[in-house]
Structure formats: C-alpha cells, structure tokens
Design a protein around this motif. Sequence first.
Motif, PDB file in Angstrom:
ATOM      1  N   TRP A  92       0.843  -1.198   0.000  1.00 20.31           N
ATOM      2  CA  TRP A  92       0.000   0.000   0.000  1.00 20.31           C
ATOM      3  C   TRP A  92       0.884   1.255   0.000  1.00 20.31           C
ATOM      4  CZ3 TRP A  92      -5.171   1.032  -0.403  1.00 20.31           C
ATOM      5  CH2 TRP A  92      -5.570   2.319  -0.086  1.00 20.31           C
ATOM      6  N   CYS A  96       0.125   0.380  -4.218  1.00 25.02           N
ATOM      7  CA  CYS A  96      -0.834  -0.668  -4.582  1.00 25.02           C
ATOM      8  C   CYS A  96      -2.171  -0.380  -3.904  1.00 25.02           C
ATOM      9  CB  CYS A  96      -0.330  -2.043  -4.162  1.00 25.02           C
ATOM     10  SG  CYS A  96       1.129  -2.583  -5.068  1.00 25.02           S
ATOM     11  N   ARG A  97      -3.239  -0.438  -4.689  1.00 25.96           N
ATOM     12  CA  ARG A  97      -4.558  -0.157  -4.142  1.00 25.96           C
ATOM     13  C   ARG A  97      -5.526  -1.319  -4.313  1.00 25.96           C
ATOM     14  NH1 ARG A  97      -1.778   2.710  -1.873  1.00 25.96           N
ATOM     15  NH2 ARG A  97      -1.839   4.968  -1.740  1.00 25.96           N
ATOM     16  N   GLU A  98      -5.126  -2.328  -5.071  1.00 24.25           N
ATOM     17  CA  GLU A  98      -5.928  -3.535  -5.213  1.00 24.25           C
ATOM     18  C   GLU A  98      -5.006  -4.746  -5.132  1.00 24.25           C
ATOM     19  OE1 GLU A  98      -9.711  -2.055  -7.793  1.00 24.25           O
ATOM     20  OE2 GLU A  98      -7.992  -2.789  -8.929  1.00 24.25           O
ATOM     21  N   LYS A 100      -4.611  -9.350  -4.856  1.00 26.65           N
ATOM     22  CA  LYS A 100      -5.070 -10.726  -5.000  1.00 26.65           C
ATOM     23  C   LYS A 100      -4.130 -11.620  -4.203  1.00 26.65           C
ATOM     24  CE  LYS A 100      -6.914 -10.434  -9.717  1.00 26.65           C
ATOM     25  NZ  LYS A 100      -6.949 -11.066 -11.045  1.00 26.65           N
ATOM     26  N   LYS A 141     -10.741 -11.947  -8.600  1.00 26.85           N
ATOM     27  CA  LYS A 141     -11.022 -10.522  -8.694  1.00 26.85           C
ATOM     28  C   LYS A 141     -10.048  -9.725  -7.837  1.00 26.85           C
ATOM     29  CE  LYS A 141     -14.348  -9.662  -5.012  1.00 26.85           C
ATOM     30  NZ  LYS A 141     -14.428  -8.295  -4.571  1.00 26.85           N
ATOM     31  N   TRP A 142      -9.776  -8.515  -8.276  1.00 29.90           N
ATOM     32  CA  TRP A 142      -8.961  -7.597  -7.488  1.00 29.90           C
ATOM     33  C   TRP A 142      -9.788  -7.144  -6.290  1.00 29.90           C
ATOM     34  CZ3 TRP A 142      -3.938  -7.254  -8.281  1.00 29.90           C
ATOM     35  CH2 TRP A 142      -3.429  -7.570  -9.532  1.00 29.90           C
ATOM     36  N   MET A 143      -9.126  -7.053  -5.137  1.00 25.70           N
ATOM     37  CA  MET A 143      -9.820  -6.683  -3.896  1.00 25.70           C
ATOM     38  C   MET A 143      -9.207  -5.428  -3.299  1.00 25.70           C
ATOM     39  SD  MET A 143     -10.246 -10.271  -1.938  1.00 25.70           S
ATOM     40  CE  MET A 143     -10.404 -11.782  -2.841  1.00 25.70           C
ATOM     41  N   ALA A 144     -10.057  -4.668  -2.633  1.00 21.30           N
ATOM     42  CA  ALA A 144      -9.601  -3.496  -1.884  1.00 21.30           C
ATOM     43  C   ALA A 144      -8.814  -3.962  -0.655  1.00 21.30           C
ATOM     44  CB  ALA A 144     -10.798  -2.648  -1.464  1.00 21.30           C
ATOM     45  N   ARG A 175      -1.789  -4.202  -7.396  1.00 21.44           N
ATOM     46  CA  ARG A 175      -1.972  -3.422  -8.632  1.00 21.44           C
ATOM     47  C   ARG A 175      -1.999  -1.951  -8.273  1.00 21.44           C
ATOM     48  NH1 ARG A 175      -7.127  -4.189 -12.644  1.00 21.44           N
ATOM     49  NH2 ARG A 175      -8.268  -3.637 -10.760  1.00 21.44           N
TER      50      ARG A 175
END
Length: 179
Positions: A92, A96-98, A100, A141-144, A175
């Motif tokens: 973070w 990185c904001r998303e 997996k 899926k990409w996660m918060a 990501r």
Amino acid sequence: EGELTFYMNLDNDQWSSFNKIWGTRNGTRYQELKIKCVKPQQLFQKHGIPYYLKIDIEGADIEVVRALHDFQERPKYISIEENQAYYFAELWAVGCREFKLIDQNNLHNTKCPYPAKEGIYVDMTFNGTTSGPFGEDTPGKWMAFDEILEKYFTEIRSPTRGYLAGASWYDIHGRILDS
C-alpha cells in the motif's frame, strides 16, 4: 550491498536464502557461499522500473518493495511471496490499491486467458515451479485493502490460529491504479 553470506540449501534449493534461518531450516544440509550483492535501487537505476515486478527472494522480498520508495515511477503490478500481514501495508505504501492472493499450490488448474489481457497469448501449463500469470491475466477478482485483509486473516494466516492454508503457499499480487 557488498559481499553477503548465502545459505545454499542442498536438500531443497527453493529454500536457499541470505537469511540463515530460512536457508538452513528443518535441519537440512546447506553450503555457505560469499556472494557479491547490490541494492535493489542500483538495479532499478541501471535497468529502469519494470511494468511487472515479481519478487521471490526467500526472506528478503520486502526489501525490494521498500526500495521503490526511492523512485517516483512504480511498476503497474507487483507480486511477492506471502510471509507476513504487514506486507500488505508495505505494498500500500508504494501505491498498490488492489490485491489478490494467488494459491501457488493450485497453479496446475490455471490457464492463461485467451485472448491475453497482458501482452500476447501463451499456451502455458503451470506446474508449481513457476509463478503463474501476472497482472490482469491472474485468476480471481482484485480486492480493496480491507477485503484482502479479511480474506487473509480468515483463510491464510490468522493472528490467533496461525497458518490456515495447509500445504498451500501464496503470492500477494498488488496493482497500482492509474491516477
């Protein structure tokens, strides 16, 4: 930077490490080697910041992530071997904001999507010795941040119950979103 001791594990080369505890774990045989090393910053200065940064340096992954603080440019995707919960905070901190979590033990069930979302399609089978697809080609899926931590603490590594994933091991994919 400089010459460091590398613990080459003679029984499981995937455990070899600059960290003695990691490189000699479980009473396995090892050989000590002196290796000339450079800082990750020097590699980024010489070769540039990659689009995708895959890090798997037994016991030292997070040092490469931290080296990104010295640069304005960042990779679009970063993946590191899961080891500690604070790795999410470090990812973070570099943008990185998303996220997996990719089960490395289950990659044999993973196929590259056709058509590829990253680069060109490759008909690849993953056998446990490779990291699998990267970026948008990774499964799931990409996660918060809050979602990935909930998944991590309930399915992978609980603060109260320890490691929950059995024989599996995971890579954390991060990501960086375009601003």
